[in-house]
Motif scaffolding. Sequence first.
Motif, PDB file in Angstrom:
ATOM      1  N   ILE A 138      24.027 -17.000  10.774  1.00  0.00           N
ATOM      2  CA  ILE A 138      23.291 -17.013   9.733  1.00  0.00           C
ATOM      3  C   ILE A 138      21.841 -17.017  10.266  1.00  0.00           C
ATOM      4  CG2 ILE A 138      22.279 -18.641   7.946  1.00  0.00           C
ATOM      5  CD1 ILE A 138      25.069 -19.892   7.802  1.00  0.00           C
ATOM      6  N   LYS A 139      21.178 -15.776   9.820  1.00  0.00           N
ATOM      7  CA  LYS A 139      19.654 -15.864  10.439  1.00  0.00           C
ATOM      8  C   LYS A 139      18.606 -16.419   9.556  1.00  0.00           C
ATOM      9  CE  LYS A 139      21.045 -12.013  13.061  1.00  0.00           C
ATOM     10  NZ  LYS A 139      20.815 -10.610  13.755  1.00  0.00           N
ATOM     11  N   SER A 140      18.729 -16.353   8.218  1.00  0.00           N
ATOM     12  CA  SER A 140      17.749 -16.957   7.259  1.00  0.00           C
ATOM     13  C   SER A 140      18.513 -17.503   5.916  1.00  0.00           C
ATOM     14  CB  SER A 140      17.006 -15.638   6.888  1.00  0.00           C
ATOM     15  OG  SER A 140      17.772 -14.898   5.826  1.00  0.00           O
ATOM     16  N   ILE A 141      17.663 -18.467   5.506  1.00  0.00           N
ATOM     17  CA  ILE A 141      18.095 -19.266   4.223  1.00  0.00           C
ATOM     18  C   ILE A 141      17.066 -19.149   3.327  1.00  0.00           C
ATOM     19  CG2 ILE A 141      19.877 -20.377   5.785  1.00  0.00           C
ATOM     20  CD1 ILE A 141      17.631 -22.749   5.765  1.00  0.00           C
ATOM     21  N   SER A 142      17.580 -19.216   1.914  1.00  0.00           N
ATOM     22  CA  SER A 142      16.473 -19.993   1.056  1.00  0.00           C
ATOM     23  C   SER A 142      17.003 -20.808  -0.008  1.00  0.00           C
ATOM     24  CB  SER A 142      16.207 -18.478   0.239  1.00  0.00           C
ATOM     25  OG  SER A 142      17.200 -18.094  -0.678  1.00  0.00           O
ATOM     26  N   TYR A 143      16.306 -21.413  -0.730  1.00  0.00           N
ATOM     27  CA  TYR A 143      16.745 -22.606  -1.594  1.00  0.00           C
ATOM     28  C   TYR A 143      15.794 -22.498  -2.622  1.00  0.00           C
ATOM     29  CZ  TYR A 143      18.199 -27.021  -3.409  1.00  0.00           C
ATOM     30  OH  TYR A 143      18.853 -28.109  -4.396  1.00  0.00           O
TER      31      TYR A 143
ATOM     32  N   PHE B 106      11.838 -20.028   1.816  1.00  0.00           N
ATOM     33  CA  PHE B 106      12.760 -19.371   2.823  1.00  0.00           C
ATOM     34  C   PHE B 106      12.533 -19.520   4.201  1.00  0.00           C
ATOM     35  CE2 PHE B 106      11.945 -16.524  -0.843  1.00  0.00           C
ATOM     36  CZ  PHE B 106      13.347 -15.750  -1.050  1.00  0.00           C
ATOM     37  N   ALA B 107      13.382 -19.712   4.982  1.00  0.00           N
ATOM     38  CA  ALA B 107      13.403 -19.964   6.434  1.00  0.00           C
ATOM     39  C   ALA B 107      14.216 -19.223   7.267  1.00  0.00           C
ATOM     40  CB  ALA B 107      13.630 -21.678   6.454  1.00  0.00           C
ATOM     41  N   GLU B 108      13.660 -19.331   8.320  1.00  0.00           N
ATOM     42  CA  GLU B 108      14.736 -18.379   9.480  1.00  0.00           C
ATOM     43  C   GLU B 108      15.477 -19.590  10.299  1.00  0.00           C
ATOM     44  OE1 GLU B 108      12.829 -15.524  11.888  1.00  0.00           O
ATOM     45  OE2 GLU B 108      11.768 -14.646  10.349  1.00  0.00           O
ATOM     46  N   VAL B 109      16.730 -19.348  10.475  1.00  0.00           N
ATOM     47  CA  VAL B 109      17.392 -20.277  11.432  1.00  0.00           C
ATOM     48  C   VAL B 109      17.099 -19.891  12.960  1.00  0.00           C
ATOM     49  CG1 VAL B 109      19.884 -21.284  11.847  1.00  0.00           C
ATOM     50  CG2 VAL B 109      19.133 -20.568   9.358  1.00  0.00           C
ATOM     51  N   GLN B 110      16.761 -20.859  13.558  1.00  0.00           N
ATOM     52  CA  GLN B 110      16.538 -20.604  15.101  1.00  0.00           C
ATOM     53  C   GLN B 110      17.692 -20.536  15.744  1.00  0.00           C
ATOM     54  OE1 GLN B 110      13.515 -19.825  15.954  1.00  0.00           O
ATOM     55  NE2 GLN B 110      12.915 -19.724  13.684  1.00  0.00           N
ATOM     56  N   GLU B 111      17.979 -19.619  16.822  1.00  0.00           N
ATOM     57  CA  GLU B 111      18.790 -19.657  17.872  1.00  0.00           C
ATOM     58  C   GLU B 111      19.250 -21.120  18.236  1.00  0.00           C
ATOM     59  OE1 GLU B 111      20.303 -17.544  21.960  1.00  0.00           O
ATOM     60  OE2 GLU B 111      18.533 -16.581  20.437  1.00  0.00           O
ATOM     61  N   GLY B 112      20.575 -21.665  17.966  1.00  0.00           N
ATOM     62  CA  GLY B 112      21.045 -22.775  18.330  1.00  0.00           C
ATOM     63  C   GLY B 112      20.613 -23.825  17.521  1.00  0.00           C
TER      64      GLY B 112
END
Length: 76
Positions: free
Chosen positions: A3-8, A25-31
């Motif tokens: 998962i690289k990005s999410i939105s709600y 929207f948000a980007e999921v950071q590595e880790g």
Amino acid sequence: MQIKSISYHRVINLGNYESKRLELFAEVQEGEDPEAAISSLAELVERKARESFELIFDIKELKRERRELSQEVERL
């Protein structure tokens, strides 16, 4: 699956066929734990939606009161 990005988003019904939509929207950071990221984003959207909802209805209430006071002034 990565998962690289999410939105709600949240839609608020304002009545009279009006609605307001708030989406982030948000980007999921590595880790970063995607579940935690989703929860944080959802919490932020819900909190901001509640704040907006309260402000919108406060404004509607104030407009109603102003209208009633104007009518009373005219009557007097």
